[in-house]
Design a protein around this motif. Sequence first.
Motif, PDB file in Angstrom:
ATOM      1  N   PHE C 208      37.711 -81.195  -9.360  1.00  0.00           N
ATOM      2  CA  PHE C 208      38.022 -82.327  -8.481  1.00  0.00           C
ATOM      3  C   PHE C 208      37.316 -82.218  -7.142  1.00  0.00           C
ATOM      4  O   PHE C 208      36.723 -83.172  -6.644  1.00  0.00           O
ATOM      5  CB  PHE C 208      39.539 -82.396  -8.264  1.00  0.00           C
ATOM      6  CG  PHE C 208      39.986 -83.404  -7.237  1.00  0.00           C
ATOM      7  CD1 PHE C 208      39.938 -84.773  -7.518  1.00  0.00           C
ATOM      8  CD2 PHE C 208      40.442 -83.007  -5.986  1.00  0.00           C
ATOM      9  CE1 PHE C 208      40.354 -85.712  -6.563  1.00  0.00           C
ATOM     10  CE2 PHE C 208      40.844 -83.937  -5.034  1.00  0.00           C
ATOM     11  CZ  PHE C 208      40.805 -85.297  -5.325  1.00  0.00           C
ATOM     12  N   THR C 211      32.924 -81.540  -7.734  1.00  0.00           N
ATOM     13  CA  THR C 211      32.106 -82.596  -8.309  1.00  0.00           C
ATOM     14  C   THR C 211      32.208 -83.921  -7.569  1.00  0.00           C
ATOM     15  O   THR C 211      31.210 -84.595  -7.326  1.00  0.00           O
ATOM     16  CB  THR C 211      32.526 -82.841  -9.776  1.00  0.00           C
ATOM     17  OG1 THR C 211      32.583 -81.589 -10.454  1.00  0.00           O
ATOM     18  CG2 THR C 211      31.538 -83.767 -10.454  1.00  0.00           C
ATOM     19  N   GLY C 212      33.426 -84.298  -7.218  1.00  0.00           N
ATOM     20  CA  GLY C 212      33.609 -85.591  -6.579  1.00  0.00           C
ATOM     21  C   GLY C 212      33.753 -86.697  -7.599  1.00  0.00           C
ATOM     22  O   GLY C 212      33.333 -86.568  -8.751  1.00  0.00           O
ATOM     23  N   LEU C 213      34.390 -87.772  -7.164  1.00  0.00           N
ATOM     24  CA  LEU C 213      34.696 -88.852  -8.099  1.00  0.00           C
ATOM     25  C   LEU C 213      33.518 -89.792  -8.322  1.00  0.00           C
ATOM     26  O   LEU C 213      33.499 -90.560  -9.274  1.00  0.00           O
ATOM     27  CB  LEU C 213      35.893 -89.651  -7.594  1.00  0.00           C
ATOM     28  CG  LEU C 213      37.223 -88.892  -7.606  1.00  0.00           C
ATOM     29  CD1 LEU C 213      38.340 -89.768  -7.080  1.00  0.00           C
ATOM     30  CD2 LEU C 213      37.542 -88.416  -9.021  1.00  0.00           C
ATOM     31  N   GLU C 214      32.584 -89.744  -7.420  1.00  0.00           N
ATOM     32  CA  GLU C 214      31.431 -90.639  -7.558  1.00  0.00           C
ATOM     33  C   GLU C 214      30.544 -90.111  -8.671  1.00  0.00           C
ATOM     34  O   GLU C 214      30.194 -88.926  -8.690  1.00  0.00           O
ATOM     35  CB  GLU C 214      30.639 -90.693  -6.251  1.00  0.00           C
ATOM     36  CG  GLU C 214      30.144 -92.073  -5.927  1.00  0.00           C
ATOM     37  CD  GLU C 214      29.966 -92.188  -4.423  1.00  0.00           C
ATOM     38  OE1 GLU C 214      30.321 -93.216  -3.835  1.00  0.00           O
ATOM     39  OE2 GLU C 214      29.465 -91.208  -3.823  1.00  0.00           O
ATOM     40  N   PRO C 215      30.186 -90.979  -9.590  1.00  0.00           N
ATOM     41  CA  PRO C 215      29.339 -90.533 -10.706  1.00  0.00           C
ATOM     42  C   PRO C 215      28.045 -89.929 -10.202  1.00  0.00           C
ATOM     43  O   PRO C 215      27.436 -90.441  -9.259  1.00  0.00           O
ATOM     44  CB  PRO C 215      29.065 -91.836 -11.473  1.00  0.00           C
ATOM     45  CG  PRO C 215      30.125 -92.791 -11.039  1.00  0.00           C
ATOM     46  CD  PRO C 215      30.477 -92.417  -9.637  1.00  0.00           C
ATOM     47  N   ARG C 216      27.690 -88.804 -10.774  1.00  0.00           N
ATOM     48  CA  ARG C 216      26.397 -88.186 -10.411  1.00  0.00           C
ATOM     49  C   ARG C 216      25.374 -88.665 -11.431  1.00  0.00           C
ATOM     50  O   ARG C 216      25.599 -88.609 -12.632  1.00  0.00           O
ATOM     51  CB  ARG C 216      26.514 -86.663 -10.454  1.00  0.00           C
ATOM     52  CG  ARG C 216      27.613 -86.171  -9.517  1.00  0.00           C
ATOM     53  CD  ARG C 216      27.432 -84.731  -9.149  1.00  0.00           C
ATOM     54  NE  ARG C 216      28.357 -84.391  -8.057  1.00  0.00           N
ATOM     55  CZ  ARG C 216      28.106 -83.438  -7.183  1.00  0.00           C
ATOM     56  NH1 ARG C 216      27.000 -82.725  -7.281  1.00  0.00           N
ATOM     57  NH2 ARG C 216      28.956 -83.189  -6.218  1.00  0.00           N
TER      58      ARG C 216
END
Lengths: 217, 217, 217, 217
Positions: C208, C211-216
């Motif tokens: 969480f 990575t972050g919630l924004e799609p990479r």
Amino acid sequence: MSEAAERPKAAKASRRAWSGAIQGRSEQFELKRQVVLRTAARVFSERGFHQTTLVDIADELHISKPTLYHYFRSKDEILLEVQQMAIAQIIDVPLEPESGHSTGLQQLKEFVSRYISMIVDDFGTCLIMTGVLPLQPENRLIVRKGSKDIEKMMREILRRGVADGSIAPCDPKITAMLFFGAMNWVPYWYRTSGEIAVDGLVQRTLDFVLTGLEPRT
Amino acid sequence: MSEAAERPKAAKASRRAWSGAIQGRSEQFELKRQVVLRTAARVFSERGFHQTTLVDIADELHISKPTLYHYFRSKDEILLEVQQMAIAQIIDVPLEPESGHSTGLQQLKEFVSRYISMIVDDFGTCLIMTGVLPLQPENRLIVRKGSKDIEKMMREILRRGVADGSIAPCDPKITAMLFFGAMNWVPYWYRTSGEIAVDGLVQRTLDFVLTGLEPRT
Amino acid sequence: MSEAAERPKAAKASRRAWSGAIQGRSEQFELKRQVVLRTAARVFSERGFHQTTLVDIADELHISKPTLYHYFRSKDEILLEVQQMAIAQIIDVPLEPESGHSTGLQQLKEFVSRYISMIVDDFGTCLIMTGVLPLQPENRLIVRKGSKDIEKMMREILRRGVADGSIAPCDPKITAMLFFGAMNWVPYWYRTSGEIAVDGLVQRTLDFVLTGLEPRT
Amino acid sequence: MSEAAERPKAAKASRRAWSGAIQGRSEQFELKRQVVLRTAARVFSERGFHQTTLVDIADELHISKPTLYHYFRSKDEILLEVQQMAIAQIIDVPLEPESGHSTGLQQLKEFVSRYISMIVDDFGTCLIMTGVLPLQPENRLIVRKGSKDIEKMMREILRRGVADGSIAPCDPKITAMLFFGAMNWVPYWYRTSGEIAVDGLVQRTLDFVLTGLEPRT
DNA sequence: CATGAATGAGCCTTCATTCAT
DNA sequence: TATGAATGAAGGCTCATTCAT
């Protein structure tokens, strides 16, 4: 060698709260406070501070225990105020306005009269019989200070009396303490409701201390 | 008007249990019992009965709290025995074998000497300063009885003295109580470690009571 | 947004005092102390500090209330020690011996692993859910100090990671607090007895946060 | 790991009752109710629910304790309403009228903005910091229900975002709770009076959660 | 509406006393 | 004999709540 006999509960007091001692209106707060103090003083003297619970005091007044906390912050504060009331009876009243005109002996008589009146009162009795040991250290110091001041008063009177010849030469310190002893023990045996009135007790005390037991030729 | 200054903890006593006061063999039990009593008497007088816990006493002796129960059944019993020890010091020793030969005044002097010696002792001090209120009612009666007996002794002496002319006429009851007051208050101000020895205190007390404050021509 | 569901009382524990958790001999004292602490931590977390009475804790252990006072001086002290236990789990273990060889990111992962292990434990859960407000001011400061030290640890790790490029540039202060928030809230919803083991939780948390919630892309 | 610093008493408020916050006419009742709620929320957060007495709240408003009972039936009701106010700020306003046109990510941003605005407010802060444990069981359920509904909102948003590709694939349950944790912890360290405005905090929070700490190439 | 007064209920804490070792 | 451990009993104090004015 004896001590307070339990007082006969005063017929369990009237059934009303505050024992009907309160009638006023707004200064009631202070009045009630005084009633609590006097009741507490009496019960403390009868049963001892630690043997007395706040419920005991509350019951005596037909109120509940938390009500006491409307008037006082703690059991300790109640005792402190009781003892301060007693001390104030001696300290707050100057011994005599035109004291210049009276001899030490005259002053001594007045002092004894007032001191004994104080000591046979609920507050004074509690001051002596409960003592300061139950108090918090800081409050203990306050009461001790007051007691010392009272002792100083008598020593001064004795010195003046010795100086003006109205009192026989004596060591003021020792004499004062022995004298206070004779008076402080009064609560342990004297009852105002007995045969001797307070005035009589004052006279007997003065006789005892002034005349001495050795026959005067 | 003053009261007991805290005694200086007696240099915290030696580190050993029983403070090294016990060396005997089999009668140790009774010895230890005495040590407990004296220690308790001292601490009770210093801090007050209810302010003193059994742990306080045990600590002072470097023993544990339950050990006290090997010697006494209860805290109350400790106080009772302390006060009985004090009373016995007066009651158990007849005032004078051939009392017929001495005047009331002579007897009074001896009585005062013994009473003051008792009262400045740990047991006597505890008798006065702790009082009987902390005791269970039944034990309270026991001690009161002893106190009354002692009071009676002095009244008898006074009567005899008045009769034989060695003491000025006076009401024995009132006089005795005032006299006891003067002596009972001693623990509140007198220290045996101070300037005045016990003998001196006895003399001062006799002077105070016999001579009187009024100058004798 | 949710919080601890009351645990199912563990079948009311075994009927024996101390719940059978004590077997040793002389180090029992310390053991029992620990059992009290853990039990208290658990109950405090479940019901709240002020909703928990000492009787609650005693009952849970099948002992009596005063027995708790053999091991702790006050309810406040119990909470203090519980929270200090939690903090010590993080503070007392240096993050890594050869920390010079590891990147900030690696250190962060280890820190998160240890912090979450601590927070899902009884002590850590109590630290978070009870908070320091119930503590006496002086004890509050002690715990706060520990908490601040832990926060500082993460800030340092973040700084190091940003410096060595293993962590994306960020404000260490804000980031740390948001990060701690994500972890501190765990006691309010996570149960070790549920589907996800602690290791899994650590992984999810790292996912969480890293990575972050924004799609990479 | 840190928690609420005591707020500086707001200059002890104006000396007038209700702190001068009431001027209206007949709807005053509802207004006063709100003032009580906000004050209570603030004090509960600062000192904790059980450390706050009704007198504390009354004093803050320069009214008397019983007056509070004109507006609320109990202390518990006050807390309940405070927490319901907070929850209503999120629940009662639909996330977006024409929600069909916005992506999950856009909704998430709006949600975060509103949730953080709620959480830094007195009511929201009290919801988090006081928690539901002090509430009566029945009221506890009410607030929990609200909290669950809010959690559900975020889960829905996350699902939608994952579905429309605006949010990276993730477990909505875990993600939501970690996310809420980051936000719910805000009251423990963020001050609206500090350097960062609420808008800034929203942005930092989004950055933290969306970007992730792992460097993006 | 407001409030001073009063109280029931409850909790922490202490301590004399008992018991098992 | 001695003691660490445990506890029943009790008291001071607090506080939300009610009531009379």
